[in-house]
Design an enzyme around this catalytic site. Structure first.
Site, PDB file in Angstrom:
ATOM      1  N   LYS A 125       9.052  -4.151  -6.461  1.00  0.00           N
ATOM      2  CA  LYS A 125       9.071  -4.411  -5.480  1.00  0.00           C
ATOM      3  C   LYS A 125       7.892  -5.455  -5.327  1.00  0.00           C
ATOM      4  CE  LYS A 125       5.665  -2.458  -2.334  1.00  0.00           C
ATOM      5  NZ  LYS A 125       4.361  -1.823  -1.166  1.00  0.00           N
TER       6      LYS A 125
ATOM      7  N   ASP B  40       9.834  -3.492   1.171  1.00  0.00           N
ATOM      8  CA  ASP B  40       8.971  -2.741   1.062  1.00  0.00           C
ATOM      9  C   ASP B  40       9.083  -1.707   2.244  1.00  0.00           C
ATOM     10  OD1 ASP B  40       8.977  -3.420   3.231  1.00  0.00           O
ATOM     11  OD2 ASP B  40       6.829  -4.251   3.593  1.00  0.00           O
TER      12      ASP B  40
END
Ligand code: SF4
Length: 222
Positions: free
Chosen positions: A125, A143
């Site tokens: 991420k 996210d």
């Protein structure tokens, strides 16, 4: 999961309804450089956006470079980043990240996903967010908002953000890679919110698999 044509339709409608990176989409604020972008991303783990921003501001008031960060006492780092939670673990990660960055990369954050993933404390991420926001790469960073939205609509069917990122990479048309993150994140914040998605004014409510499942459930209870 949605088929390829439906995936195209979802992206096209979101592109018409949401701002892309060239318009007024808001990325992580106050992160002009890759170093601060990485640190902010590490702080964001299991933290609300506003708490992360508060912690990042407090930390960058104390130090803005890996050298300056390593001069700080762990207690000072922990106190600064306390608002974003998990502060002892995050303090350790920040220290390891700075040490590694200086020892292995001369203090310069690598500008490839592989390079970023080799850094302590940086997962998929964070790597994708830094690639997308700081280095301007055509990457759909995943996210929590993007993860939720993609799996509700049916763009993906993954349990973890990493798997969502992997599936998105495989299933998204090339033309959507540049701004896809921005469309999806704004959509997740404005329409497909976590607790009360605004399905009645959603531009993909005729395609969304989550809504279809809800409607089916309601019908069986009638
Ligand atoms: S229909 Fe509702 S749940 Fe589905 S994407 Fe739109 S807002 Fe989200």
């Amino acid at each position: 999961m949605l088929n390829g044509q439906q995936v195209e339709t979802v992206y096209r409608r979101l592109s018409e309804a949401m701002p892309g990176r060239t318009k007024d989409a808001k990325g992580p604020k106050g992160q002009p450089d890759a170093f601060r972008s990485c640190i902010s991303c590490m702080l964001s783990a299991q933290s609300l956006d506003r708490k992360t921003a508060r912690a990042a501001r407090a930390l960058f008031d104390l130090a803005q470079t890996p050298e300056a960060m390593l001069e700080l006492d762990d207690r000072d780092i922990a106190a600064a980043i306390k608002p974003c939670g998990l502060y002892n673990m995050k303090t350790r990660n920040i220290r390891k990240f700075c040490e590694y960055l200086l020892a292995e990369h001369g203090g310069v954050v690598p500008d490839t996903r592989e390079g970023l993933l080799s850094m302590p404390g940086i997962g998929r991420k964070c790597a994708d967010i830094v690639m997308c926001f700081t280095f301007g790469a055509d990457v759909i960073a995943v996210d929590t908002h993007v993860h939720r939205v993609c799996n509700r609509i049916g763009l993906t069917d993954a349990r973890t953000a990493d798997k969502t990122a992997h599936q998105l990479e495989e299933r998204s048309p090339d033309w959507a890679l540049r701004d896809g993150h921005f469309w999806l994140i704004q959509f997740g914040k404005r329409i497909c919110t976590s607790r009360s998605p605004k399905c009645d004014r959603c531009p993909v409510n005729d395609i969304c698999l989550w809504l279809k499942a809800q409607q089916k459930q309601d019908q069986t209870h009638e």
